[in-house]
Write a protein that holds these residues in place. Structure first.
Motif, short mmCIF file in Angstrom:
data_model
loop_
_atom_site.label_atom_id
_atom_site.label_comp_id
_atom_site.label_asym_id
_atom_site.label_seq_id
_atom_site.Cartn_x
_atom_site.Cartn_y
_atom_site.Cartn_z
N GLU A 65 -2.96 9.31 -4.77
CA GLU A 65 -3.62 9.54 -3.46
C GLU A 65 -4.43 9.66 -3.52
O GLU A 65 -5.74 9.78 -3.73
N ILE A 66 -4.87 8.38 -1.73
CA ILE A 66 -6.55 8.00 -1.28
C ILE A 66 -7.65 8.52 -0.36
O ILE A 66 -6.37 8.68 0.25
N SER A 67 -8.59 8.53 -0.29
CA SER A 67 -9.16 8.56 1.30
C SER A 67 -8.52 7.71 2.10
O SER A 67 -8.83 6.88 1.66
N HIS A 68 -8.97 8.06 2.92
CA HIS A 68 -9.21 6.96 4.15
C HIS A 68 -10.09 6.23 4.12
O HIS A 68 -9.78 5.07 4.53
N GLU A 69 -10.99 6.53 3.50
CA GLU A 69 -12.50 5.18 3.53
C GLU A 69 -11.66 5.17 2.20
O GLU A 69 -12.79 4.01 2.32
N GLN A 70 -11.62 5.43 1.53
CA GLN A 70 -11.37 4.28 0.30
C GLN A 70 -10.29 3.48 0.79
O GLN A 70 -9.55 2.36 0.23
N ASP B 10 -12.57 -2.41 5.01
CA ASP B 10 -12.77 -0.71 5.20
C ASP B 10 -11.82 -0.33 6.44
O ASP B 10 -11.85 -1.40 7.12
N LEU B 11 -11.79 0.45 6.85
CA LEU B 11 -11.37 1.85 7.52
C LEU B 11 -12.07 1.16 9.03
O LEU B 11 -11.64 0.95 10.11
N HIS B 12 -13.49 1.79 8.84
CA HIS B 12 -14.18 1.43 9.81
C HIS B 12 -14.00 -0.15 10.56
O HIS B 12 -14.76 -0.44 11.49
N TYR C 291 -2.17 -0.17 4.47
CA TYR C 291 -3.40 -0.60 3.28
C TYR C 291 -3.27 -1.08 2.19
O TYR C 291 -2.19 -1.00 1.52
N ASP C 292 -3.80 -2.08 1.87
CA ASP C 292 -3.52 -3.07 0.51
C ASP C 292 -3.68 -2.17 -1.19
O ASP C 292 -3.05 -2.31 -1.95
N ASN C 293 -4.17 -1.03 -0.80
CA ASN C 293 -4.25 -0.44 -1.90
C ASN C 293 -3.35 0.57 -1.81
O ASN C 293 -3.66 1.80 -3.06
N GLU C 294 -2.40 0.94 -1.17
CA GLU C 294 -1.50 1.55 -1.23
C GLU C 294 -0.77 2.08 -2.57
O GLU C 294 -0.14 3.47 -2.76
N GLY C 295 -0.28 1.11 -2.70
CA GLY C 295 0.63 2.15 -4.18
C GLY C 295 -0.21 2.31 -5.04
O GLY C 295 0.38 2.41 -6.35
N GLN C 296 -1.43 2.88 -4.77
CA GLN C 296 -1.87 3.24 -6.06
C GLN C 296 -1.04 5.03 -6.39
O GLN C 296 -0.41 5.48 -5.75
#
Length: 110
Positions: A55-60, A21-23, A47-52
């Protein structure tokens, strides 16, 4: 050039298909989460789940072991040479391409 502050990766790291994850990515790169966010926003790392679709948060955000290696290399270039993030990314792209070409050459020779 000392690499003790930015430990380089062992080849075994690429064998592990770790999802960070980000941290965790920030910690493994000896940087802050804000550094990671800024580099994702500028397109230097992804990030790997960029193509969703949504929009997802940084934490995801989730990062692969290959992204870890890339991010570490960029962080080290920025730190060691006071390099601009875009220049560090370009240098990293070239290093990765040379490594790929060497692997292909080795496969052709042997």
């Amino acid at each position: 050039m000392s690499t003790s502050h930015y430990p380089f990766y062992e080849p075994a790291e690429l064998l592990e298909q770790a999802v960070l994850d980000l941290h965790e990515l920030a910690r493994h790169c000896c940087t802050s989460p804000q550094w990671v966010i800024e580099h994702v926003q500028t397109g230097v790392i992804s990030y790997d789940n960029e193509g969703q679709l949504r929009e997802i948060s940084h934490e995801q955000w989730r990062f692969s072991s290959q992204t870890l290696v890339r991010a570490r290399r960029i962080a080290q270039l920025e730190h060691s040479f006071d390099a601009d993030p875009q220049l560090a990314a370009l240098t990293t792209d070239l290093i990765e391409e040379v490594q790929q070409l060497r692997r292909k050459l080795k496969n052709l020779q042997g």
